[in-house]
Design a protein around this motif. Structure first.
Motif, short mmCIF file in Angstrom:
data_model
loop_
_atom_site.label_atom_id
_atom_site.label_comp_id
_atom_site.label_asym_id
_atom_site.label_seq_id
_atom_site.Cartn_x
_atom_site.Cartn_y
_atom_site.Cartn_z
N LEU A 260 32.97 52.90 36.73
CA LEU A 260 32.57 53.27 38.08
C LEU A 260 33.28 54.58 38.44
CD1 LEU A 260 32.86 49.86 40.02
CD2 LEU A 260 30.82 50.87 38.98
N SER A 261 32.69 55.33 39.34
CA SER A 261 33.36 56.55 39.81
C SER A 261 34.56 56.12 40.67
CB SER A 261 32.38 57.37 40.66
OG SER A 261 32.14 56.67 41.87
N PRO A 262 35.54 57.04 40.90
CA PRO A 262 36.70 56.66 41.74
C PRO A 262 36.27 56.11 43.10
CG PRO A 262 37.10 58.76 40.67
CD PRO A 262 35.68 58.40 40.34
N LYS A 263 35.24 56.69 43.71
CA LYS A 263 34.79 56.21 45.02
C LYS A 263 34.22 54.77 44.90
CE LYS A 263 31.99 57.10 48.97
NZ LYS A 263 30.97 57.80 49.66
N GLU A 264 33.40 54.58 43.83
CA GLU A 264 32.81 53.24 43.63
C GLU A 264 33.91 52.20 43.39
OE1 GLU A 264 28.45 54.22 41.59
OE2 GLU A 264 30.26 54.25 40.35
N LYS A 265 34.93 52.60 42.62
CA LYS A 265 36.03 51.66 42.33
C LYS A 265 36.76 51.26 43.61
CE LYS A 265 37.28 53.18 37.81
NZ LYS A 265 38.21 53.97 37.03
N ASP A 266 36.99 52.26 44.46
CA ASP A 266 37.68 51.99 45.72
C ASP A 266 36.87 51.00 46.57
OD1 ASP A 266 39.54 52.42 47.82
OD2 ASP A 266 37.99 53.64 48.81
N ILE A 267 35.56 51.23 46.65
CA ILE A 267 34.70 50.35 47.45
C ILE A 267 34.64 48.96 46.82
CG2 ILE A 267 32.30 49.95 48.17
CD1 ILE A 267 32.17 53.03 48.57
N PHE A 268 34.56 48.92 45.49
CA PHE A 268 34.54 47.64 44.77
C PHE A 268 35.78 46.81 45.15
CE2 PHE A 268 35.99 45.62 40.68
CZ PHE A 268 35.14 44.53 40.73
N GLN A 269 36.95 47.43 45.13
CA GLN A 269 38.19 46.70 45.46
C GLN A 269 38.18 46.23 46.91
OE1 GLN A 269 40.14 45.53 43.36
NE2 GLN A 269 39.60 46.75 41.56
N GLN A 270 37.68 47.08 47.81
CA GLN A 270 37.65 46.70 49.23
C GLN A 270 36.72 45.51 49.45
OE1 GLN A 270 37.41 49.70 52.36
NE2 GLN A 270 37.42 51.25 50.79
N VAL A 271 35.53 45.54 48.81
CA VAL A 271 34.57 44.45 49.00
C VAL A 271 35.13 43.17 48.39
CG1 VAL A 271 32.23 43.64 48.51
CG2 VAL A 271 32.60 46.03 49.01
N LYS A 272 35.79 43.31 47.24
CA LYS A 272 36.36 42.13 46.59
C LYS A 272 37.39 41.44 47.50
CE LYS A 272 38.30 42.14 42.53
NZ LYS A 272 38.66 42.18 41.10
N LYS A 273 38.20 42.25 48.18
CA LYS A 273 39.23 41.70 49.07
C LYS A 273 38.62 40.93 50.23
CE LYS A 273 42.99 44.82 48.26
NZ LYS A 273 43.08 46.25 48.48
N MET A 274 37.44 41.38 50.68
CA MET A 274 36.80 40.72 51.83
C MET A 274 36.12 39.42 51.42
SD MET A 274 34.89 44.00 53.33
CE MET A 274 33.92 43.11 54.48
N GLY A 275 35.91 39.27 50.12
CA GLY A 275 35.05 38.18 49.66
C GLY A 275 35.76 36.87 49.47
N ASN A 276 34.99 35.94 48.90
CA ASN A 276 35.46 34.60 48.59
C ASN A 276 36.57 34.71 47.53
OD1 ASN A 276 35.70 32.11 47.32
ND2 ASN A 276 33.58 31.56 47.82
N LYS A 277 37.79 34.23 47.88
CA LYS A 277 38.94 34.38 46.96
C LYS A 277 38.70 33.62 45.66
CE LYS A 277 42.17 36.18 50.04
NZ LYS A 277 41.19 36.40 51.07
N ASP A 278 38.01 32.48 45.75
CA ASP A 278 37.73 31.70 44.52
C ASP A 278 36.88 32.55 43.57
OD1 ASP A 278 39.05 29.66 45.66
OD2 ASP A 278 37.26 28.58 46.33
N HIS A 279 35.86 33.21 44.14
CA HIS A 279 34.98 34.03 43.30
C HIS A 279 35.76 35.17 42.68
CE1 HIS A 279 30.90 32.53 43.74
NE2 HIS A 279 31.30 32.06 44.90
N ALA A 280 36.62 35.82 43.49
CA ALA A 280 37.39 36.96 42.97
C ALA A 280 38.25 36.50 41.80
CB ALA A 280 38.25 37.54 44.09
N ARG A 281 38.85 35.29 41.95
CA ARG A 281 39.69 34.77 40.87
C ARG A 281 38.87 34.49 39.60
NH1 ARG A 281 43.07 32.40 44.83
NH2 ARG A 281 41.64 30.70 45.19
N LEU A 282 37.60 34.11 39.80
CA LEU A 282 36.76 33.76 38.64
C LEU A 282 36.06 34.96 38.03
CD1 LEU A 282 35.11 30.52 40.07
CD2 LEU A 282 36.97 30.66 38.44
N ASN A 283 36.16 36.11 38.67
CA ASN A 283 35.41 37.27 38.21
C ASN A 283 36.29 38.38 37.64
OD1 ASN A 283 32.93 36.17 38.68
ND2 ASN A 283 32.63 37.12 40.68
N TRP A 284 37.31 37.97 36.84
CA TRP A 284 38.20 38.99 36.24
C TRP A 284 37.40 39.97 35.40
CZ3 TRP A 284 40.06 33.92 34.15
CH2 TRP A 284 40.98 33.32 34.98
#
Ligand code: SF4
Ligand code: SF4
Length: 338
Positions: free
Chosen positions: A207-231
């Motif tokens: 991903l581009s640096p901007k996409e990576k930054d957005i990816f991390q932000q969206v992940k933080k807002m999301g379901n923590k269980d899903h984030a843990r399962l989506n390494w």
């Protein structure tokens, strides 16, 4: 959602997870296609047509019975657009009647208050809607602006869990849209996940640096269980291959509208055996067969199912598995299980 409904669902979920950890000899999740037709025509999609008819209810019930007999825990109805099937409520009722968890993947276009109440009554437990952008464009009309009213109806009336998935990568024009979609989902009380997708030609690119930054932000807002399962998504975001054991054809099944079992939506054709003829021998073969497409796979639900068995039963190449089956070795011996 009523508190009792929520607690009951969580308890059922916990018991299904324990069962899946205790025994690897049953499917955990099946995606079932009751019709291939869709009301939309997204530019990247290879999973729809414009003309096919809904599969007959009695045929679908027989497929669900077979899945229940195999010990399947969760059935997610997908498509095409499954909300176009005229007997969707009866399909959901039958999933519940056979003791399985009922899920649905939809593009969200058909959710009126009346329709949502009927889905509550039928016993739907999970719904996922993927939203690709904020404003519709030539690639996708799964857009927040078009769907916002439907999301409000869902927030007000749904007794089932709603997850909104946004996407990033793959040349999506405005990566910021994923953040806008996720924020709106959280505001309305839904869980949210983000899917990292490949470039149009299927190659793995970081991903581009901007996409990576957005990816991390969206992940933080999301379901923590899903984030843990989506390494795996962290590797895909970096453009790196991810090594895991895909259990498609065994712990995860994809049943097309013709009733054939496939590895997944992206690997249709193998094993291509009719579900009614599917046996535990087929299950065992697919369970222990290494999938060539695993390192670059982005299918979140199959990854999540894979985690249940990643720590056990190493896989072998299709040639090794075929040779060992020919030699008549037992399953335990073949997979080197303790
Ligand atoms: S809504 Fe879903 S099934 Fe229909 S064309 Fe778009 S991605 Fe494909
Ligand atoms: S690795 Fe991914 S693409 Fe390949 S069979 Fe498994 S789920 Fe399908």
């Amino acid at each position: 959602m009523k508190k009792t409904t929520f607690l009951k669902r969580k308890l059922r979920e916990a018991s299904f997870i324990s069962r899946a950890l205790l025994s690897s000899r049953h499917p955990v999740l099946a995606h079932l296609i009751p019709m291939r037709r869709c009301n939309l025509a997204c530019g990247y999609c290879n999973e729809y047509d414009r003309t096919s008819k809904p599969v007959d209810l009695e045929i679908i019930k027989a497929r669900l019975d077979k899945l229940a007999d195999l010990g399947t825990s969760i059935v997610t109805i997908s498509g095409g657009e499954p909300m176009m099937h005229p007997e969707l409520d009866q399909i959901i009722q039958h999933i519940r009647h056979r003791g399985m968890i009922a899920g649905l993947i939809s593009n969200g276009y058909y959710f009126t208050p009346e329709r949502i109440k009927r889905l509550n009554k039928a016993g739907l437990e999970y719904l996922q809607i993927s939203i690709d952008n904020v404003e519709p464009d030539e690639v996708s009309r799964k857009s927040l602006r078009v769907l916002d009213k439907k999301l409000r109806h869902l927030s007000e009336h749904a007794d089932f869990h709603v997850n909104i998935n946004s996407v990033i990568g793959g040349g999506i024009k405005n990566p910021d849209d994923a953040l806008t979609v996720a924020r709106r989902a959280v505001e309305l009380g839904f869980s949210t996940t983000v899917g990292v997708i490949h470039d149009g030609d299927g190659t793995l690119k970081p991903l581009s640096p901007k996409e990576k930054d957005i990816f991390q932000q969206v992940k933080k807002m999301g379901n923590k269980d899903h984030a843990r399962l989506n390494w795996f998504q962290d590797s895909i975001a970096e453009g790196k291959a991810y090594n895991w054991r895909c259990r498609a054809g065994a712990r995860y099944l994809y049943i097309c509208e013709d009733g054939l079992v496939h590895w997944c939506s992206q690997q249709r054709g193998y094993p291509g055996i009719p579900l009614e003829q599917y046996t535990m021998d087929d299950f065992d073969r697919e369970y222990k067969t290494e999938k060539w497409c695993a390192p670059t796979c982005t299918l979140q639900c199959v990854h999540q199912v894979g985690i249940l068995d990643n720590w056990r039963d190493p896989q072998k190449t299709p040639t090794q598995v075929a040779q060992e089956q020919k030699d008549g070795k037992g399953v335990g011996e073949m997979i080197g299980a303790d």
